[in-house]
Design a protein around this motif. Structure first.
Motif, PDB file in Angstrom:
ATOM      1  N   ASP A 147       0.858  -1.195   0.000  1.00  0.00           N
ATOM      2  CA  ASP A 147       0.000   0.000   0.000  1.00  0.00           C
ATOM      3  C   ASP A 147       0.891   1.240   0.000  1.00  0.00           C
ATOM      4  O   ASP A 147       1.712   1.424   0.894  1.00  0.00           O
ATOM      5  CB  ASP A 147      -0.885   0.009   1.240  1.00  0.00           C
ATOM      6  CG  ASP A 147      -1.577  -1.322   1.469  1.00  0.00           C
ATOM      7  OD1 ASP A 147      -2.811  -1.352   1.422  1.00  0.00           O
ATOM      8  OD2 ASP A 147      -0.870  -2.326   1.707  1.00  0.00           O
ATOM      9  N   ASP A 148       0.693   2.122  -0.974  1.00  0.00           N
ATOM     10  CA  ASP A 148       1.569   3.297  -1.092  1.00  0.00           C
ATOM     11  C   ASP A 148       1.042   4.519  -0.345  1.00  0.00           C
ATOM     12  O   ASP A 148       1.675   5.562  -0.336  1.00  0.00           O
ATOM     13  CB  ASP A 148       1.820   3.652  -2.562  1.00  0.00           C
ATOM     14  CG  ASP A 148       0.534   3.959  -3.321  1.00  0.00           C
ATOM     15  OD1 ASP A 148      -0.568   3.810  -2.743  1.00  0.00           O
ATOM     16  OD2 ASP A 148       0.622   4.350  -4.503  1.00  0.00           O
ATOM     17  N   VAL A 177       7.552   1.838   0.229  1.00  0.00           N
ATOM     18  CA  VAL A 177       6.651   2.041  -0.908  1.00  0.00           C
ATOM     19  C   VAL A 177       5.725   3.238  -0.739  1.00  0.00           C
ATOM     20  O   VAL A 177       5.048   3.636  -1.691  1.00  0.00           O
ATOM     21  CB  VAL A 177       5.797   0.774  -1.171  1.00  0.00           C
ATOM     22  CG1 VAL A 177       6.678  -0.408  -1.477  1.00  0.00           C
ATOM     23  CG2 VAL A 177       4.894   0.464   0.018  1.00  0.00           C
ATOM     24  N   GLY A 178       5.684   3.818   0.450  1.00  0.00           N
ATOM     25  CA  GLY A 178       4.761   4.920   0.698  1.00  0.00           C
ATOM     26  C   GLY A 178       5.174   6.205  -0.007  1.00  0.00           C
ATOM     27  O   GLY A 178       6.351   6.440  -0.251  1.00  0.00           O
ATOM     28  N   ASN A 179       4.184   7.025  -0.311  1.00  0.00           N
ATOM     29  CA  ASN A 179       4.472   8.317  -0.953  1.00  0.00           C
ATOM     30  C   ASN A 179       3.972   9.485  -0.119  1.00  0.00           C
ATOM     31  O   ASN A 179       3.859  10.595  -0.624  1.00  0.00           O
ATOM     32  CB  ASN A 179       3.872   8.364  -2.366  1.00  0.00           C
ATOM     33  CG  ASN A 179       2.364   8.122  -2.381  1.00  0.00           C
ATOM     34  OD1 ASN A 179       1.683   8.306  -1.372  1.00  0.00           O
ATOM     35  ND2 ASN A 179       1.834   7.706  -3.522  1.00  0.00           N
ATOM     36  N   GLU A 184       1.769  11.568   8.316  1.00  0.00           N
ATOM     37  CA  GLU A 184       0.491  11.469   7.617  1.00  0.00           C
ATOM     38  C   GLU A 184      -0.084  10.059   7.736  1.00  0.00           C
ATOM     39  O   GLU A 184      -1.297   9.882   7.896  1.00  0.00           O
ATOM     40  CB  GLU A 184       0.656  11.852   6.148  1.00  0.00           C
ATOM     41  CG  GLU A 184      -0.629  11.801   5.321  1.00  0.00           C
ATOM     42  CD  GLU A 184      -1.646  12.866   5.693  1.00  0.00           C
ATOM     43  OE1 GLU A 184      -2.805  12.772   5.245  1.00  0.00           O
ATOM     44  OE2 GLU A 184      -1.294  13.810   6.448  1.00  0.00           O
ATOM     45  N   TRP A 185       0.781   9.069   7.658  1.00  0.00           N
ATOM     46  CA  TRP A 185       0.321   7.695   7.860  1.00  0.00           C
ATOM     47  C   TRP A 185      -0.347   7.551   9.227  1.00  0.00           C
ATOM     48  O   TRP A 185      -1.467   7.039   9.323  1.00  0.00           O
ATOM     49  CB  TRP A 185       1.500   6.716   7.766  1.00  0.00           C
ATOM     50  CG  TRP A 185       1.815   6.261   6.375  1.00  0.00           C
ATOM     51  CD1 TRP A 185       2.647   6.876   5.484  1.00  0.00           C
ATOM     52  CD2 TRP A 185       1.317   5.098   5.705  1.00  0.00           C
ATOM     53  NE1 TRP A 185       2.706   6.179   4.297  1.00  0.00           N
ATOM     54  CE2 TRP A 185       1.897   5.074   4.416  1.00  0.00           C
ATOM     55  CE3 TRP A 185       0.463   4.070   6.075  1.00  0.00           C
ATOM     56  CZ2 TRP A 185       1.624   4.054   3.493  1.00  0.00           C
ATOM     57  CZ3 TRP A 185       0.188   3.056   5.167  1.00  0.00           C
ATOM     58  CH2 TRP A 185       0.758   3.054   3.884  1.00  0.00           C
ATOM     59  N   ASP A 202      16.386   1.881   5.331  1.00  0.00           N
ATOM     60  CA  ASP A 202      16.866   3.097   4.671  1.00  0.00           C
ATOM     61  C   ASP A 202      15.960   3.575   3.546  1.00  0.00           C
ATOM     62  O   ASP A 202      16.322   4.457   2.772  1.00  0.00           O
ATOM     63  CB  ASP A 202      18.293   2.895   4.152  1.00  0.00           C
ATOM     64  CG  ASP A 202      18.368   1.795   3.089  1.00  0.00           C
ATOM     65  OD1 ASP A 202      17.312   1.220   2.730  1.00  0.00           O
ATOM     66  OD2 ASP A 202      19.487   1.501   2.617  1.00  0.00           O
ATOM     67  N   GLY A 203      14.776   2.969   3.440  1.00  0.00           N
ATOM     68  CA  GLY A 203      13.832   3.371   2.404  1.00  0.00           C
ATOM     69  C   GLY A 203      13.976   2.610   1.099  1.00  0.00           C
ATOM     70  O   GLY A 203      13.239   2.876   0.145  1.00  0.00           O
ATOM     71  N   THR A 204      14.902   1.659   1.042  1.00  0.00           N
ATOM     72  CA  THR A 204      15.117   0.911  -0.198  1.00  0.00           C
ATOM     73  C   THR A 204      14.737  -0.563  -0.088  1.00  0.00           C
ATOM     74  O   THR A 204      14.294  -1.166  -1.062  1.00  0.00           O
ATOM     75  CB  THR A 204      16.580   0.992  -0.650  1.00  0.00           C
ATOM     76  OG1 THR A 204      17.425   0.363   0.332  1.00  0.00           O
ATOM     77  CG2 THR A 204      17.004   2.455  -0.833  1.00  0.00           C
TER      78      THR A 204
END
Length: 255
Positions: A147-148, A177-179, A184-185, A202-204
């Motif tokens: 879920d992004d 995967v979040g944008n 906000e989440w 690390d976001g990857t």
């Protein structure tokens, strides 16, 4: 603000040192033995259940993680949907047999396969049917994976209109995967949050690293949960190695 969440934090059994952590810090566990559905079946299932029941003689199990591979609640193929229903029913029966009243389930959302306009109503229909025969005190927490953004999960929980159906926010998955921001989440999911999975990366990649080993602000997240979410919202440290993170939790006053 009282930061002490010892009574509602668990260590996941996917952690290599979960027994030592549970004993040293006097915390509960999240049973991850059934993340692979084959562990519920046949002779293997019998062996796994014996291991779990032996563990429960010493450790308090707060939550059970349901299987998730190839399970899609919003599946288009009716047979695929039925497989998901059967496996989740099987896991819920096991959870209740262990005296566990909360189960984490993956949302099953796959980008470019399921449109969000499809995912939300089909998920509401699926989880409403699933919970129809469950006890009043049995809860599920639907976890984000691919879920992004948080809005779809919030819409599912809101649309189900069943206080037993809520959300598990996995901050590590969202970080990959979040944008939208971590804040906000949490802000979006807070009214529906039943459980939190905390780990860092690390976001990857989904490394499941310690709380200080990545780009997420775990302290800010935990404080946000304490301030904004229901006081019975539970937390699992979903780590591959957890000793340093529990030392950090103790130093910060969470234990």
């Amino acid at each position: 603000m009282d930061r002490n969440i010892r009574s509602r934090i668990a260590i996941a059994t996917c952690c290599g040192t979960w027994q030592q952590i549970a004993e040293e810090y006097n915390v509960a566990i999240e049973l991850d033995h059934y993340c692979q559905a084959e562990n519920m079946d046949g002779e293997k299932g019998v062996k796994v259940e014996k291991v779990i029941r032996k563990s429960l003689e010493t450790y308090d199990a707060m939550i059970l993680h349901a299987p998730f591979n190839e399970l899609f609640p919003a599946a288009i193929d009716p047979k695929a949907r039925q497989l998901a229903m059967d496996r989740f029913q099987q896991a819920a029966k096991l959870a209740m047999g262990y005296g566990i009243k909360k189960m984490v389930v993956h949302s099953g959302y796959v980008p470019f396969v399921y449109f969000k306009e499809w995912q939300v109503p089909r998920s509401i229909e699926f989880w409403t049917e699933f919970m129809d025969d469950k006890p009043a005190d049995f809860e599920i927490a639907i976890e984000n994976v691919l879920d992004d953004e948080p809005y779809m999960l919030a819409d599912i929980a809101k649309g189900a209109a069943d206080p037993r159906i809520g959300v598990c926010y996995d901050c590590g998955h969202a970080n990959i995967v979040g944008n939208v921001s971590q804040d906000e989440w949490l802000e979006t999911l807070a009214p529906y949050l039943k459980h939190l999975h905390i780990h860092n990366n690390d976001g990857t990649m989904d490394y499941h690293r310690g709380f200080t080993e990545g780009t997420l602000d775990i302290e800010r997240l935990l404080d946000g949960v304490i301030e904004k979410c229901a006081p019975d919202t539970t937390v699992t440290a979903e780590l591959l190695a957890g000793k340093e993170s529990f030392q950090w939790l103790a130093e910060k006053g969470y234990l």
